[in-house]
Design a protein around this motif. Structure first.
Motif, mmCIF file in Angstrom:
data_model
loop_
_atom_site.group_PDB
_atom_site.id
_atom_site.type_symbol
_atom_site.label_atom_id
_atom_site.label_comp_id
_atom_site.label_asym_id
_atom_site.label_seq_id
_atom_site.Cartn_x
_atom_site.Cartn_y
_atom_site.Cartn_z
ATOM 1 N N TYR A 33 12.451 31.196 1.312
ATOM 2 C CA TYR A 33 13.552 30.940 0.400
ATOM 3 C C TYR A 33 13.221 29.783 -0.545
ATOM 4 O O TYR A 33 12.456 28.881 -0.209
ATOM 5 N N TYR A 35 15.619 27.030 -2.589
ATOM 6 C CA TYR A 35 16.942 26.490 -2.820
ATOM 7 C C TYR A 35 16.849 25.394 -3.876
ATOM 8 O O TYR A 35 15.835 24.717 -4.010
ATOM 9 N N GLN A 37 18.906 21.916 -5.392
ATOM 10 C CA GLN A 37 19.954 20.940 -5.141
ATOM 11 C C GLN A 37 20.094 20.031 -6.354
ATOM 12 O O GLN A 37 19.166 19.294 -6.693
ATOM 13 N N LEU A 43 23.101 22.591 -1.428
ATOM 14 C CA LEU A 43 21.956 23.426 -1.801
ATOM 15 C C LEU A 43 22.433 24.800 -2.238
ATOM 16 O O LEU A 43 23.306 25.388 -1.620
ATOM 17 N N LEU A 45 21.199 28.672 -3.030
ATOM 18 C CA LEU A 45 20.118 29.644 -2.870
ATOM 19 C C LEU A 45 19.734 30.195 -4.239
ATOM 20 O O LEU A 45 20.549 30.761 -4.948
ATOM 21 N N PHE A 88 13.889 23.132 -2.855
ATOM 22 C CA PHE A 88 13.455 23.194 -1.463
ATOM 23 C C PHE A 88 12.893 24.580 -1.149
ATOM 24 O O PHE A 88 13.492 25.598 -1.487
ATOM 25 N N LEU A 102 15.820 27.867 10.145
ATOM 26 C CA LEU A 102 15.029 27.658 8.950
ATOM 27 C C LEU A 102 14.213 26.382 9.069
ATOM 28 O O LEU A 102 14.691 25.363 9.570
ATOM 29 N N TRP A 104 12.320 23.634 6.764
ATOM 30 C CA TRP A 104 12.463 23.185 5.379
ATOM 31 C C TRP A 104 11.331 22.265 4.949
ATOM 32 O O TRP A 104 10.844 21.440 5.737
ATOM 33 N N LEU A 106 10.302 19.089 2.262
ATOM 34 C CA LEU A 106 11.028 17.874 1.880
ATOM 35 C C LEU A 106 11.631 17.964 0.491
ATOM 36 O O LEU A 106 12.402 17.099 0.094
ATOM 37 N N TYR B 35 23.195 20.195 8.887
ATOM 38 C CA TYR B 35 21.954 19.514 8.555
ATOM 39 C C TYR B 35 22.256 18.071 8.191
ATOM 40 O O TYR B 35 23.305 17.761 7.614
ATOM 41 N N GLY B 42 14.165 14.191 4.609
ATOM 42 C CA GLY B 42 14.520 15.508 4.071
ATOM 43 C C GLY B 42 15.653 16.118 4.860
ATOM 44 O O GLY B 42 16.515 15.432 5.393
ATOM 45 N N LEU B 43 15.619 17.443 4.963
ATOM 46 C CA LEU B 43 16.673 18.181 5.666
ATOM 47 C C LEU B 43 16.290 18.337 7.131
ATOM 48 O O LEU B 43 15.285 18.936 7.464
ATOM 49 N N GLN B 98 20.234 33.475 10.289
ATOM 50 C CA GLN B 98 19.132 33.564 9.329
ATOM 51 C C GLN B 98 18.909 35.010 8.909
ATOM 52 O O GLN B 98 18.252 35.766 9.578
ATOM 53 N N TYR B 103 21.629 31.043 3.419
ATOM 54 C CA TYR B 103 22.813 30.253 3.672
ATOM 55 C C TYR B 103 23.535 29.907 2.386
ATOM 56 O O TYR B 103 22.929 29.777 1.333
ATOM 57 N N PHE B 105 25.652 26.717 1.113
ATOM 58 C CA PHE B 105 25.880 25.341 1.502
ATOM 59 C C PHE B 105 27.158 24.781 0.895
ATOM 60 O O PHE B 105 27.554 25.156 -0.219
ATOM 61 N N GLY B 106 27.761 23.869 1.631
ATOM 62 C CA GLY B 106 28.830 23.053 1.077
ATOM 63 C C GLY B 106 28.235 21.893 0.295
ATOM 64 O O GLY B 106 27.012 21.732 0.247
#
Lengths: 114, 114
Positions: A33, A35, A37, A43, A45, A88, A102, A104, A106, B35, B42-43, B98, B103, B105-106
């Motif tokens: 994926y 993403y 931000q 984040l 997609l 990301f 997932l 990720w 950095l 997360y 990072g995440l 997944q 996903y 995200f908020g």
């Protein structure tokens, strides 16, 4: 263990193409994926690619996957200032039935200069 | 449809206190993941809940806990706060974990521990 690596910074001029690279270690990844931000936001997609594909194009975005080298890239054509964000890379981790999580990178901070 | 809603957006707490963060997923989504995002790390995956059960857990101490309710809303609790817990906490929902759609995200809760 599983790992996803990305370069931390990329700076391009408006109108140029941006290429953000990602390498991963888990050969059993099913989906990969990208993403985005933006500052102060969650984040979003952007796109994803299934591991049996080599390329996926979606408007200005092109994803290339080299499974042999475990290398994923995101190309943004005609980069605009609104594309400035952190990008990301993520991959589905080891296969454990439905319990994948997932993994990720950095994030790569893309700066687009006018 | 409404996106993923996280409350509160910002929070300032003192060392030693506890905090509860809330996440309302997209309607129909049954998986909620949490997360922690910090500039240096990072995440980092905290945990994932699916149908009120914790399905995946990251490498965080027991001070970090969560739960999911029958309406799929999730809460995350951090007890005995430490300065290092200052971070952006992101919640993400998906239909079943997944999957292809990844996903949503908020916008996150920015927690500052002083």
């Amino acid at each position: 263990g599983e790992d996803v690596e990305q370069s931390l910074f990329l700076s391009v001029r408006e109108g140029d193409s941006s290429v953000i690279n990602c390498t991963y270690t888990d050969s059993s990844s099913t989906y990969l994926y990208w993403y985005k931000q933006e500052p102060g936001a969650g984040l979003q997609l952007l796109t994803y690619i299934f591991s049996n594909m080599d390329m996926k194009q979606d408007q200005r975005l092109t994803v290339l996957l080299n499974k042999k080298d475990k290398h994923l890239s995101l190309r943004i054509a005609d980069t605009q200032t609104g594309d400035s964000a952190i990008y990301f890379c993520a991959e589905t981790g080891p296969n454990a039935g439905n319990n994948r999580k997932l993994i990720w990178g950095l994030g790569t901070s893309l700066a687009v200069n006018p | 449809k409404a996106g993923v809603t996280q409350t509160p957006r910002y929070l300032i707490k003192t060392r030693g206190q506890q905090v509860t963060l809330s996440c309302s997923p997209i309607s129909g989504h049954r998986s909620v993941s949490w997360y922690q995002q910090t500039p240096g790390q990072g995440l980092q995956f905290l945990f994932e809940y699916f149908s009120e059960t914790q399905r995946n857990k990251g490498n965080f101490p027991g001070r970090f806990s969560g739960r999911q309710f029958s309406n799929s809303r999730s809460e995350m609790n951090v007890s005995t706060l430490e300065l290092g817990d200052s971070a952006l906490y992101l919640c993400a929902s998906s239909l079943a974990g997944q999957g292809v759609a990844g996903y949503t995200f908020g916008s996150g809760t920015r927690l500052t521990v002083v």
